[in-house]
Design a protein around this motif. Structure first.
Motif, PDB file in Angstrom:
ATOM      1  N   UNK A   1       0.829  -1.202   0.000  1.00  0.00           N
ATOM      2  CA  UNK A   1       0.000   0.000   0.000  1.00  0.00           C
ATOM      3  C   UNK A   1       0.868   1.258   0.000  1.00  0.00           C
ATOM      4  N   UNK A   2       1.948   1.209   0.758  1.00  0.00           N
ATOM      5  CA  UNK A   2       2.828   2.368   0.820  1.00  0.00           C
ATOM      6  C   UNK A   2       3.537   2.633  -0.495  1.00  0.00           C
ATOM      7  N   UNK A   3       4.040   1.577  -1.135  1.00  0.00           N
ATOM      8  CA  UNK A   3       4.730   1.757  -2.411  1.00  0.00           C
ATOM      9  C   UNK A   3       3.760   2.191  -3.502  1.00  0.00           C
ATOM     10  N   UNK A   4       2.528   1.681  -3.445  1.00  0.00           N
ATOM     11  CA  UNK A   4       1.519   2.137  -4.404  1.00  0.00           C
ATOM     12  C   UNK A   4       1.275   3.631  -4.230  1.00  0.00           C
ATOM     13  N   UNK A   5       1.140   4.051  -2.979  1.00  0.00           N
ATOM     14  CA  UNK A   5       0.936   5.474  -2.698  1.00  0.00           C
ATOM     15  C   UNK A   5       2.131   6.293  -3.170  1.00  0.00           C
ATOM     16  N   UNK A   6       3.332   5.776  -2.917  1.00  0.00           N
ATOM     17  CA  UNK A   6       4.555   6.477  -3.328  1.00  0.00           C
ATOM     18  C   UNK A   6       4.614   6.675  -4.839  1.00  0.00           C
ATOM     19  N   UNK A   7       4.428   5.587  -5.595  1.00  0.00           N
ATOM     20  CA  UNK A   7       4.562   5.650  -7.051  1.00  0.00           C
ATOM     21  C   UNK A   7       3.422   6.454  -7.676  1.00  0.00           C
ATOM     22  N   UNK A   8       2.194   6.183  -7.223  1.00  0.00           N
ATOM     23  CA  UNK A   8       1.039   6.857  -7.810  1.00  0.00           C
ATOM     24  C   UNK A   8       1.076   8.351  -7.515  1.00  0.00           C
ATOM     25  N   UNK A   9       1.479   8.708  -6.301  1.00  0.00           N
ATOM     26  CA  UNK A   9       1.512  10.136  -5.976  1.00  0.00           C
ATOM     27  C   UNK A   9       2.713  10.835  -6.599  1.00  0.00           C
ATOM     28  N   UNK A  10       3.768  10.088  -6.846  1.00  0.00           N
ATOM     29  CA  UNK A  10       4.928  10.697  -7.500  1.00  0.00           C
ATOM     30  C   UNK A  10       4.635  10.979  -8.967  1.00  0.00           C
ATOM     31  N   UNK A  11       4.125   9.979  -9.686  1.00  0.00           N
ATOM     32  CA  UNK A  11       3.888  10.103 -11.120  1.00  0.00           C
ATOM     33  C   UNK A  11       2.456  10.496 -11.465  1.00  0.00           C
ATOM     34  N   UNK A  12       1.537  10.258 -10.544  1.00  0.00           N
ATOM     35  CA  UNK A  12       0.136  10.568 -10.832  1.00  0.00           C
ATOM     36  C   UNK A  12      -0.409  11.722 -10.020  1.00  0.00           C
ATOM     37  N   UNK A  13       0.311  12.149  -8.980  1.00  0.00           N
ATOM     38  CA  UNK A  13      -0.179  13.235  -8.147  1.00  0.00           C
ATOM     39  C   UNK A  13       0.543  14.543  -8.353  1.00  0.00           C
ATOM     40  N   UNK A  14       1.855  14.489  -8.592  1.00  0.00           N
ATOM     41  CA  UNK A  14       2.636  15.733  -8.734  1.00  0.00           C
ATOM     42  C   UNK A  14       2.536  16.331 -10.139  1.00  0.00           C
ATOM     43  N   UNK A  15       2.776  15.556 -11.228  1.00  0.00           N
ATOM     44  CA  UNK A  15       2.765  16.185 -12.560  1.00  0.00           C
ATOM     45  C   UNK A  15       1.405  16.717 -13.027  1.00  0.00           C
ATOM     46  N   UNK A  16       0.266  16.000 -12.808  1.00  0.00           N
ATOM     47  CA  UNK A  16      -0.993  16.457 -13.421  1.00  0.00           C
ATOM     48  C   UNK A  16      -1.397  17.889 -13.113  1.00  0.00           C
ATOM     49  N   UNK A  17      -1.399  18.356 -11.835  1.00  0.00           N
ATOM     50  CA  UNK A  17      -1.784  19.758 -11.628  1.00  0.00           C
ATOM     51  C   UNK A  17      -0.856  20.737 -12.344  1.00  0.00           C
ATOM     52  N   UNK A  18       0.421  20.359 -12.505  1.00  0.00           N
ATOM     53  CA  UNK A  18       1.373  21.264 -13.147  1.00  0.00           C
ATOM     54  C   UNK A  18       1.109  21.339 -14.647  1.00  0.00           C
ATOM     55  N   UNK A  19       0.987  20.166 -15.317  1.00  0.00           N
ATOM     56  CA  UNK A  19       0.793  20.241 -16.767  1.00  0.00           C
ATOM     57  C   UNK A  19      -0.634  20.610 -17.124  1.00  0.00           C
ATOM     58  N   UNK A  20      -1.618  20.265 -16.287  1.00  0.00           N
ATOM     59  CA  UNK A  20      -2.973  20.767 -16.507  1.00  0.00           C
ATOM     60  C   UNK A  20      -2.975  22.291 -16.409  1.00  0.00           C
ATOM     61  N   UNK A  21      -2.313  22.821 -15.358  1.00  0.00           N
ATOM     62  CA  UNK A  21      -2.258  24.264 -15.180  1.00  0.00           C
ATOM     63  C   UNK A  21      -1.545  24.962 -16.320  1.00  0.00           C
ATOM     64  N   UNK A  22      -0.437  24.367 -16.809  1.00  0.00           N
ATOM     65  CA  UNK A  22       0.306  24.962 -17.917  1.00  0.00           C
ATOM     66  C   UNK A  22      -0.537  24.975 -19.195  1.00  0.00           C
ATOM     67  N   UNK A  23      -1.269  23.888 -19.447  1.00  0.00           N
ATOM     68  CA  UNK A  23      -2.141  23.839 -20.623  1.00  0.00           C
ATOM     69  C   UNK A  23      -3.269  24.856 -20.508  1.00  0.00           C
ATOM     70  N   UNK A  24      -3.835  24.995 -19.306  1.00  0.00           N
ATOM     71  CA  UNK A  24      -4.902  25.967 -19.092  1.00  0.00           C
ATOM     72  C   UNK A  24      -4.382  27.386 -19.291  1.00  0.00           C
ATOM     73  N   UNK A  25      -3.169  27.668 -18.822  1.00  0.00           N
ATOM     74  CA  UNK A  25      -2.583  29.001 -18.997  1.00  0.00           C
ATOM     75  C   UNK A  25      -2.463  29.366 -20.472  1.00  0.00           C
ATOM     76  N   UNK A  26      -2.228  28.379 -21.312  1.00  0.00           N
ATOM     77  CA  UNK A  26      -2.083  28.645 -22.753  1.00  0.00           C
ATOM     78  C   UNK A  26      -3.389  29.110 -23.390  1.00  0.00           C
ATOM     79  N   UNK A  27      -4.518  28.869 -22.732  1.00  0.00           N
ATOM     80  CA  UNK A  27      -5.819  29.271 -23.275  1.00  0.00           C
ATOM     81  C   UNK A  27      -6.270  30.630 -22.747  1.00  0.00           C
ATOM     82  N   UNK A  28      -5.418  31.317 -21.990  1.00  0.00           N
ATOM     83  CA  UNK A  28      -5.802  32.598 -21.388  1.00  0.00           C
ATOM     84  C   UNK A  28      -5.881  33.691 -22.458  1.00  0.00           C
ATOM     85  N   UNK A  29      -6.989  34.429 -22.455  1.00  0.00           N
ATOM     86  CA  UNK A  29      -7.157  35.560 -23.369  1.00  0.00           C
ATOM     87  C   UNK A  29      -6.786  36.884 -22.722  1.00  0.00           C
ATOM     88  N   UNK A  30      -7.002  36.992 -21.414  1.00  0.00           N
ATOM     89  CA  UNK A  30      -6.739  38.267 -20.731  1.00  0.00           C
ATOM     90  C   UNK A  30      -6.117  38.006 -19.374  1.00  0.00           C
TER      91      UNK A  30
END
Length: 605
Positions: free
Chosen positions: A542-571
C-alpha cells in the motif's frame, strides 16, 4: 476453590473480550474520523486553489506546483513509514502524523497575517503606464508576492503527516477483521472519508463568499462581488478550521495497542495487560538494523508479484486524470458555464461528492453480497472504469459558448472573433480615450456585450458609488450592430446567453452519474491489491503504491494541466505594481479540450 478460580478466569476472559470489542470499535471510529479529517483538509485545499491563485496573482501552472507539494511531502517519507511503521507502533505513528498535518494547515494560513490588505486591480482608482516597470522589483517584494511559499510548505507538511494513515491504518484493520468483512469495513471508512471533501467544499463555498479582509475593510466601498474574477474569499479561515479538526483526530490513536491480535490473546494478570497497552509489544524494537537489511528483499518479493505492477499502472492512468480534473474543476465551471466560484464549489460538494460516497459504499456492498473474489473484483473495477470513461467523453459535447467580451472573444460590433493580441481591444469608438489595455475591470452593456473596462467601452460619465456605479454615454455601446439600447454600462461581466443554464444542468447530471460509476470501482481495486499480496507485505504494498502513484500521478498532473490551461488565457490580470497576474478570461473551447480530453476515469483498477 476450583469453582472460584473458574469464575475468576471466566470473568477475566469476558472483560478481555469486551475490551477487545471496544478497541475494535474505537479503532474503526478513530480511523474513520481521521479519514474524514484528512479529506476535509484536502477538499478544502482543492476548493481554495482559485482563491489562492487570485490572492497571490500567480498562474495556474504555479498553482499546480503548490497543489503537488502535498504529494512531494508524501514522496519524502512514504517508503520508510510504510515499511518501518508496519514493524513499530502503527496507531501512535498515525497519531503523530495527524499532529504534523495540523501544523501544515496552520502554516498554510499564515501568509494572510503577514500580508497587507488585498488590492484588486481596477482602472478607476489608478492608471499604470510603462514607467511603472522600473519600480517593479521593490514594489512586488513589498506587496508580498512570494508569500505563496508558505502555502507550498504548509501543504507539503500536510502531505508528510498524511503518509502513515492509509498504509498503516488499512493493514492494521485487515489484520484484526475477518476476511469477508474487510471490503465492507474499507468501504465504510472510505464513505465516511468522502464526507470530508464534502464538508471541505462546503466550507470552501462559504469562505469564497466572505471577503478576504473581512472585518478590516469597508465592504460597501468595494466595486466587485463574489462573481467577479478578481474577488478573493477568506481562503485562510478554512485552514484554521481544518487544522483544529485534524488535531482532534489524533487523540484516540495514542490509546490503542500496537497489535490488536496480540493484545486480545493476553491471558495474564491485569498488570501485564496495562503494561502492554502502555509499552506495546517490543519484539522488533531492538532489531532496527535487521529491519533495514530486510527492506530490499521485501521490495524484490513485492515487485516479483505479477499482479502488483499491473495495479500500479492502472492506478497511474486513473489518478493522472482525476487529480488534474478535481484541482481545476471549480475554475472549469466558472469559465465554461459562467458560475461563481462559491456556487461551483458548493455544487461539487453537495452533488458530486455525495455521488462518490454512494458509489464507494455500493461497490463494497456488491462485493459482500455476491461474494466476489479477486477475479470478480477486477472485472467489476474494469467495467466501471470503461463506463465512466464513456460518460466523461459525453461531457465534452455539453458546453456553453464563449463569454462575449468586446475585443477578446467578439469584435466591437458583436461578431465572433478570438484574438490573443492586446491591440484588438482598441477600436474606433475608444481610440481617443487613451485606455490602459492591461487592466481588467469588466462592465456589462444592456445588449449583453461585456467590455474589459469602462474606458474601453468609451464611457464618458458615471454616477453612483461602489457596486452601484453606472457609466453613461458609452460610445462603443452606441455603435453596436445590434438592436438599439441604453448606452450605459454597469459593473461586472454579463451573464451567458442562450441555453447555457440548461446545458449546465445537463452537465451536472452527467458529472454526478460519472462520479457514482467511477467510485463503484474504488473498493474492488483495493480488494484486488490486498488479496494479491503476501500478508506480511500488505503495508509495504500500500505504501509503495501510494509512493509511485503520488509521484507520477499526483505531482505532474496539476502542473501540466495548469500549464495547458494558462495557454488558453485571453486576458491576464495586472499586479498592483505591474507585471502579469492571474488570468481573468479564458478561451472556453480550448479550455474545455484540455480539461476533459486530458482526463481519465478515477477507478483504482
Amino acid at each position: 476453590m476450583c469453582v472460584n478460580v473458574y469464575v475468576l478466569v471466566y470473568a477475566y476472559v469476558s472483560v478481555c473480550v469486551r475490551m477487545c470489542g471496544f478497541l475494535y470499535q474505537l479503532f474503526l471510529a478513530a480511523l474513520s474520523f481521521v479519514y474524514f479529517a484528512k479529506a476535509f483538509a484536502g477538499g478544502y485545499m482543492k476548493s481554495s486553489v482559485t482563491q489562492i491563485e487570485r490572492r497571490f496573482d500567480i498562474p495556474s501552472s504555479l498553482i499546480g506546483v503548490i497543489d503537488g507539494s502535498f504529494e512531494i511531502g508524501n514522496l519524502l517519507v512514504i517508503a520508510f513509514v510504510s515499511y518501518f511503521g508496519a514493524k513499530l507502533h502503527r496507531p501512535r505513528i498515525i497519531g503523530a502524523g495527524c499532529l504534523v498535518m495540523a501544523m501544515g494547515c496552520f502554516l498554510t494560513a499564515m501568509p494572510h497575517f503577514f500580508q497587507g490588505h488585498y488590492q484588486y486591480e481596477t482602472s478607476m482608482s489608478h492608471s499604470l503606464d510603462n514607467a511603472t516597470e522600473s519600480i517593479l522589483p521593490s514594489c512586488e517584494k513589498e506587496a508580498g508576492s512570494s508569500m505563496w511559499v508558505y502555502v507550498f510548505l504548509g501543504n507539503m507538511l500536510r502531505g508528510i503527516g498524511e503518509t502513515p494513515i492509509t498504509p498503516l491504518g488499512v493493514s492494521y484493520l485487515d489484520d484484526f477483521s475477518r476476511e469477508e468483512n474487510t471490503a465492507f469495513y474499507i468501504a465504510c471508512i472510505q464513505t465516511v472519508g468522502i464526507l470530508g471533501p464534502m464538508m471541505g467544499f462546503m466550507l470552501g463555498s462559504f469562505c469564497a463568499k466572505v471577503y478576504v479582509d473581512i472585518g478590516s475593510v469597508d465592504l460597501d466601498a468595494l466595486t466587485i462581488n463574489d462573481q467577479d474574477s478578481r474577488w478573493v474569499g477568506a481562503w485562510w479561515l478554512g485552514f484554521l478550521v481544518t487544522g483544529v479538526v485534524i488535531l482532534m483526530s489524533a487523540i484516540p490513536f495514542f490509546f490503542l495497542p500496537k497489535s490488536m491480535a496480540n493484545f486480545c490473546t493476553q491471558t495474564n494478570d491485569s498488570t501485564q495487560l496495562n503494561s502492554y497497552i502502555t509499552n506495546g509489544d517490543p519484539p522488533y524494537g531492538d532489531h532496527f538494523l535487521s529491519l533495514v537489511a530486510d527492506f530490499l528483499p521485501s521490495l524484490r518479493r513485492l515487485f516479483s508479484n505479477r499482479v502488483y505492477p499491473l495495479i500500479i499502472l492502472t492506478s497511474l492512468v486513473a489518478v493522472n486524470g482525476f487529480i488534474g480534473m478535481i484541482t481545476f474543476k471549480p475554475k472549469y465551471m466558472e469559465q465554461i458555464y459562467g458560475q461563481s466560484a462559491s456556487k461551483a464549489i458548493f455544487l461539487i460538494g453537495s452533488m458530486n461528492l455525495p455521488a462518490v460516497a454512494l458509489g464507494v459504499i455500493t461497490g463494497g456492498l456488491i462485493l459482500k453480497r455476491f461474494r466476489l473474489g479477486v477475479v470478480g473484483a477486477a472485472r467489476m473495477a474494469l467495467g466501471t472504469s470503461i463506463t465512466s470513461f464513456l460518460l466523461l467523453f459525453i461531457q465534452f459535447f455539453i458546453h456553453c459558448d464563449n463569454a462575449e467580451v468586446a475585443g477578446l472573444t467578439v469584435s466591437y460590433q458583436g461578431l465572433p472573433a478570438v484574438s490573443y493580441q492586446p491591440v484588438s481591444m482598441v477600436s474606433g469608438c475608444n481610440m481617443g480615450c487613451s485606455c490602459s489595455l492591461r487592466h481588467w475591470d469588466p462592465v456589462c452593456s444592456s445588449n449583453g456585450l461585456s467590455y474589459a473596462s469602462p474606458c474601453l467601452a468609451g464611457c464618458q460619465t458615471s454616477t453612483g458609488a461602489g457596486k452601484e456605479m453606472v457609466f453613461h454615454n458609452c460610445t462603443c455601446v452606441g455603435e453596436m450592430l445590434r438592436p438599439a439600447g441604453n448606452s450605459s454600462v454597469v459593473l461586472g461581466q454579463c451573464p451567458r446567453h442562450g441555453n447555457c443554464d440548461y446545458m449546465f444542468k445537463l452537465y451536472m447530471g452527467f458529472t454526478v452519474l460519472f462520479a457514482f460509476v467511477s467510485a463503484c470501482g474504488g473498493t474492488p481495486g483495493y480488494i484486488v491489491l490486498l488479496r494479491s499480496i503476501q500478508p506480511d507485505l500488505k503495508s509495504l504494498a500500500l505504501g509503495m503504491q501510494t509512493l509511485i502513484v503520488r509521484t507520477l500521478g499526483g505531482i505532474p498532473p496539476p502542473i501540466y494541466f495548469g500549464a495547458l490551461i494558462d495557454r488558453t488565457c485571453l486576458k491576464w490580470g495586472t499586479k498592483r505594481c505591474g507585471g502579469r497576474g492571474a488570468c481573468r478570461l479564458y478561451e472556453a473551447n480550448a479550455f474545455r479540450y484540455h480539461f476533459l480530453l486530458k482526463s481519465r476515469p478515477s477507478s483504482s483498477c
